[in-house]
Design a protein around this motif. Structure first.
Motif, short mmCIF file in Angstrom:
data_model
loop_
_atom_site.label_atom_id
_atom_site.label_comp_id
_atom_site.label_asym_id
_atom_site.label_seq_id
_atom_site.Cartn_x
_atom_site.Cartn_y
_atom_site.Cartn_z
N LYS A 367 -18.25 6.00 -1.50
CA LYS A 367 -18.56 6.14 -0.07
C LYS A 367 -17.45 6.92 0.63
O LYS A 367 -17.72 7.70 1.55
CB LYS A 367 -18.72 4.75 0.57
N PHE A 368 -16.23 6.71 0.20
CA PHE A 368 -15.08 7.41 0.76
C PHE A 368 -15.19 8.91 0.48
O PHE A 368 -15.01 9.74 1.38
CB PHE A 368 -13.79 6.84 0.14
N VAL A 369 -15.49 9.24 -0.76
CA VAL A 369 -15.60 10.65 -1.17
C VAL A 369 -16.74 11.34 -0.43
O VAL A 369 -16.64 12.52 -0.05
CB VAL A 369 -15.81 10.74 -2.71
N ARG A 370 -17.85 10.61 -0.20
CA ARG A 370 -18.99 11.18 0.54
C ARG A 370 -18.76 11.17 2.04
O ARG A 370 -19.62 11.60 2.81
CB ARG A 370 -20.27 10.40 0.20
N GLU A 371 -17.63 10.65 2.48
CA GLU A 371 -17.25 10.56 3.90
C GLU A 371 -18.22 9.70 4.70
O GLU A 371 -18.41 9.89 5.91
CB GLU A 371 -17.11 11.96 4.53
N GLU A 372 -18.84 8.74 4.03
CA GLU A 372 -19.70 7.78 4.73
C GLU A 372 -18.85 6.75 5.47
O GLU A 372 -19.19 6.33 6.58
CB GLU A 372 -20.62 7.08 3.73
N SER A 373 -17.78 6.33 4.84
CA SER A 373 -16.84 5.43 5.49
C SER A 373 -15.48 5.61 4.86
O SER A 373 -15.35 6.05 3.71
CB SER A 373 -17.30 3.96 5.36
N LEU A 374 -14.44 5.30 5.64
CA LEU A 374 -13.06 5.43 5.18
C LEU A 374 -12.44 4.05 5.05
O LEU A 374 -12.80 3.11 5.78
CB LEU A 374 -12.25 6.26 6.17
N ILE A 375 -11.50 3.92 4.12
CA ILE A 375 -10.79 2.66 3.95
C ILE A 375 -9.36 2.82 4.45
O ILE A 375 -8.66 3.76 4.07
CB ILE A 375 -10.76 2.22 2.47
N PHE A 376 -8.97 1.90 5.33
CA PHE A 376 -7.61 1.89 5.85
C PHE A 376 -6.94 0.57 5.51
O PHE A 376 -7.59 -0.48 5.39
CB PHE A 376 -7.61 2.07 7.38
N PHE A 377 -5.63 0.61 5.35
CA PHE A 377 -4.84 -0.59 5.08
C PHE A 377 -4.01 -0.94 6.31
O PHE A 377 -3.27 -0.10 6.83
CB PHE A 377 -3.90 -0.37 3.89
N ILE A 378 -4.18 -2.17 6.77
CA ILE A 378 -3.34 -2.66 7.86
C ILE A 378 -2.13 -3.35 7.22
O ILE A 378 -2.27 -4.20 6.35
CB ILE A 378 -4.10 -3.68 8.75
N ARG A 379 -0.96 -2.94 7.65
CA ARG A 379 0.27 -3.47 7.08
C ARG A 379 1.16 -4.06 8.17
O ARG A 379 1.16 -3.59 9.31
CB ARG A 379 1.05 -2.37 6.36
N ASN A 380 1.92 -5.08 7.79
CA ASN A 380 3.01 -5.52 8.67
C ASN A 380 4.09 -4.45 8.67
O ASN A 380 4.46 -3.93 7.62
CB ASN A 380 3.59 -6.85 8.16
N LYS A 381 4.59 -4.13 9.84
CA LYS A 381 5.62 -3.10 9.92
C LYS A 381 6.86 -3.49 9.11
O LYS A 381 7.56 -2.64 8.56
CB LYS A 381 5.99 -2.85 11.39
N SER A 382 7.09 -4.79 9.00
CA SER A 382 8.26 -5.25 8.25
C SER A 382 8.05 -5.19 6.74
O SER A 382 9.01 -5.29 5.98
CB SER A 382 8.59 -6.70 8.65
N ALA A 383 6.78 -5.05 6.29
CA ALA A 383 6.48 -4.96 4.85
C ALA A 383 5.38 -3.93 4.64
O ALA A 383 4.25 -4.27 4.29
CB ALA A 383 6.05 -6.33 4.31
N PRO A 384 5.69 -2.66 4.84
CA PRO A 384 4.67 -1.60 4.84
C PRO A 384 3.99 -1.37 3.49
O PRO A 384 2.92 -0.76 3.44
CB PRO A 384 5.45 -0.35 5.28
N ASN A 385 4.59 -1.86 2.40
CA ASN A 385 4.00 -1.63 1.07
C ASN A 385 3.29 -2.85 0.52
O ASN A 385 2.80 -2.82 -0.61
CB ASN A 385 5.11 -1.20 0.10
N THR A 386 3.18 -3.91 1.28
CA THR A 386 2.56 -5.15 0.82
C THR A 386 1.13 -5.28 1.37
O THR A 386 0.94 -5.28 2.59
CB THR A 386 3.38 -6.37 1.28
#
Length: 439
Positions: A367-386
Motif C-alpha cells: 500500500k505504501f509503494v502504491r501511495e495508497e497510504s503512508l506509514i509514520f512512526f511516532i517517537r518520544n523525542k528522548s528516545a527517537p530510535n525506540t
C-alpha cells in the motif's frame, strides 16, 4: 441412610428462621429464586435440606427442593433441574405458574457428585449438638462443603487438627489426611509452618516440600510454573525440544525470572541463526536477558537482510516513495514527540515485531509503494530510535486511518493530541501546498 418416604415438611420454627435470613439478605426479592440450607435428623442420619424461596404478589413461598443424607450416595430432588451450570425451580405445584415444566415432578434422585448447591446455611450449630460430630471443630471450618468435610472427619479424625491449626483448606485433602495418619512428624511440620500454609498451596507441593526438606515457596513456585507450562498449547515446539529436559528448563525459568514466551522467542531466533541448541551456553545462557536481546537483534537483522535481498525491487520503490513524502515528517518542534516516515519494509517488520502488531505484515508495504497510504512512526523525542506508536495516513483522504501503540493499544491522550491536532493539520497544509504547485 434414609428413604424418600421419610422426608417431612419444613418445621415451623425453621421456616421462621429461613424467612428472617431471607429478609436480611434480599433487598429486591420479586421474581428471583433464592436458596438456603439447613440441617436436621432423619432417624439417626444427618440430612442437609436445600429450600427454594421466592416472592410472588407480596406472598412469600418456601419449599424443599433437595434433601441429602450424609451417608446417602444420592440426593433426593423435586421441582428442580440443573442446565448449563444454572438451576431452575418449578413453581407449578405452588400455584405460581399455570403450566408445569418438565422438571416439575415428585421426589427423584441424582448422584450427589453431580448436584451440589452452595447456599447460605441457617443452622450450622445444630451439627455440633450431635455426639458423633461434637469434636469435629466444625465451628472453625469456614468452607461450605460441610458433608465432604464430615465424611472425611469420620474416616480421618486428623481433619479436626488441621481445622484447629487454621488450615481448613487442606482438611478435605485425602493426600494430606493420609500423610497425617501415617506420619506424626508431618503433623508437627504442618503446625510449625501453619502461617505459611495459610496462604494456600497445592497439596502435592506441601508433601514434596516436607519429603525433600525444601522451602514450600520454592516447591510451589516450580509446581505453578509447571502447571502453566503444561497447560499452554502454544509451547508445542518448546516442549518437543526440551521433552527430556523439562525440569531443568523450568528451574532455569525461575532462576532467570523469565517465562516460556520470552524463551520461545529466544529459541526461534537461535534456530533461525543456526546456533547449536544442544550446547549449554546456548541452551542455558548465564545471563538470559543479555543474550536474549543480542540474539533477537541478530535475528531481526538477518531476517531483514534476507527479506531485502529477496525483494530488491520493492525496497527500491519503497525508498523512492519515502523520499517523495519526506516533507511530511515533523521533527523540529517543541513537542515531546517526533513523527518520522518509514524508510523501508525492513523498518515496518522491525516496528511490528517490537510493538506486537501487524504493520510488518498484511501488505502495508504494498500500500505504501502504491501511495495508497503512508506509514509514520511516532517517537518520544528522548528516545527517537525506540518504537513507540505507529500511524497510517491516507494521502487521498488526508486523514489518519490508524494510530496504535504496543499490542494494538490506544495511545495516550498526549500522543493523540500531537497526531490529530498538531501533525495532521501541519501535514495536510504541506501536502496541499505541494499539490497546488504541481497543478
Amino acid at each position: 441412610m434414609f428413604m424418600i418416604k421419610q422426608i417431612r415438611k419444613i418445621p415451623k420454627a425453621m421456616l421462621e428462621r429461613i424467612k428472617a435470613k431471607d429478609d436480611e439478605f434480599i433487598e429486591n426479592p420479586n421474581g428471583n429464586t433464592r436458596f438456603y440450607r439447613y440441617y436436621t435428623l432423619y432417624g439417626k442420619e444427618l440430612a442437609e435440606v436445600v429450600v427454594a424461596v421466592r416472592n410472588h404478589y407480596k406472598k412469600w413461598y418456601c419449599k424443599q427442593v433437595v434433601v441429602h443424607g450424609i451417608h446417602n450416595k444420592d440426593v433426593y430432588l423435586r421441582d428442580i433441574c440443573q442446565t448449563m451450570g444454572f438451576r431452575k425451580v418449578g413453581w407449578f405445584r405452588d400455584g405460581i405458574t399455570k403450566y408445569p415444566k418438565w422438571y416439575d415432578y415428585n421426589w427423584g434422585y441424582n448422584d450427589d457428585k453431580y448436584f451440589y448447591i452452595n447456599a447460605p446455611i441457617i443452622n450450622k450449630e445444630f451439627i455440633l449438638t450431635l455426639p458423633q460430630y461434637k469434636y469435629s471443630a466444625l465451628n472453625l471450618y469456614y468452607h461450605n462443603d460441610i458433608f465432604k468435610y464430615l465424611r472425611l472427619y469420620e474416616q480421618y479424625p486428623q481433619a479436626e487438627l488441621l481445622v484447629k491449626f487454621g488450615l481448613s483448606q487442606y482438611a478435605t485433602s485425602k493426600q494430606i489426611l493420609r500423610k497425617c495418619e501415617k506420619d506424626k512428624q508431618f503433623c508437627k511440620w504442618l503446625f510449625k509452618n501453619k502461617n505459611k500454609l495459610k496462604k494456600g498451596y497445592y497439596t502435592s507441593s506441601i508433601v514434596t516440600a516436607y519429603n525433600q526438606n525444601r522451602p514450600i515457596e520454592e516447591v510451589f513456585k516450580f509446581d505453578s510454573f509447571k502447571k502453566l507450562f503444561d497447560k499452554e498449547y502454544n509451547f508445542g515446539h518448546l516442549k518437543d525440544v526440551f521433552k527430556n529436559d523439562k525440569k531443568q528448563l523450568l528451574e532455569y525459568f525461575i532462576k532467570q525470572n523469565i517465562d516460556g514466551y520470552c524463551y520461545q522467542d529466544y529459541l526461534e531466533a537461535c534456530e533461525y541463526l543456526g546456533l547449536d541448541m544442544s550446547l549449554p551456553k546456548n541452551r542455558y545462557p548465564h545471563n538470559f536477558k543479555h543474550w536474549h536481546d543480542i540474539r533477537i537483534d541478530q535475528y531481526h537483522t538477518a531476517k531483514a537482510e534476507k527479506d531485502k535481498e529477496e525483494r530488491k525491487e520493492l525496497y527500491e520503490k519503497f525508498k523512492q516513495v519515502a523520499n517523495k513524502y519526506m516533507f511530511l515528517e515533523r521533527t523540529l518542534t517543541k513537542d515531546d514527540y517526533l513523527c518520522i516516515i518509514a524508510l523501508s519494509p525492513q523498518q515496518l517488520i522491525y516496528e511490528g515485531e517490537k510493538l506486537n502488531h501487524c504493520v510488518g505484515r498484511m501488505n502495508y508495504d504494498q500500500k505504501f509503494v502504491r501511495e495508497e497510504s503512508l506509514i509514520f512512526f511516532i517517537r518520544n523525542k528522548s528516545a527517537p530510535n525506540t518504537p513507540f506508536v505507529t500511524m497510517e495516513y491516507s494521502i487521498k483522504n488526508k486523514k489518519v486511518l490508524q494510530c496504535y501503540a504496543e499490542h494494538d493499544s490506544k495511545p495516550s491522550d498526549s500522543v493523540l493530541d500531537f497526531v490529530n491536532n498538531k501533525w495532521l493539520p501541519y501535514a495536510n497544509r504541506k501536502l496541499n501546498k505541494i499539490l497546488k504547485a504541481v497543478a
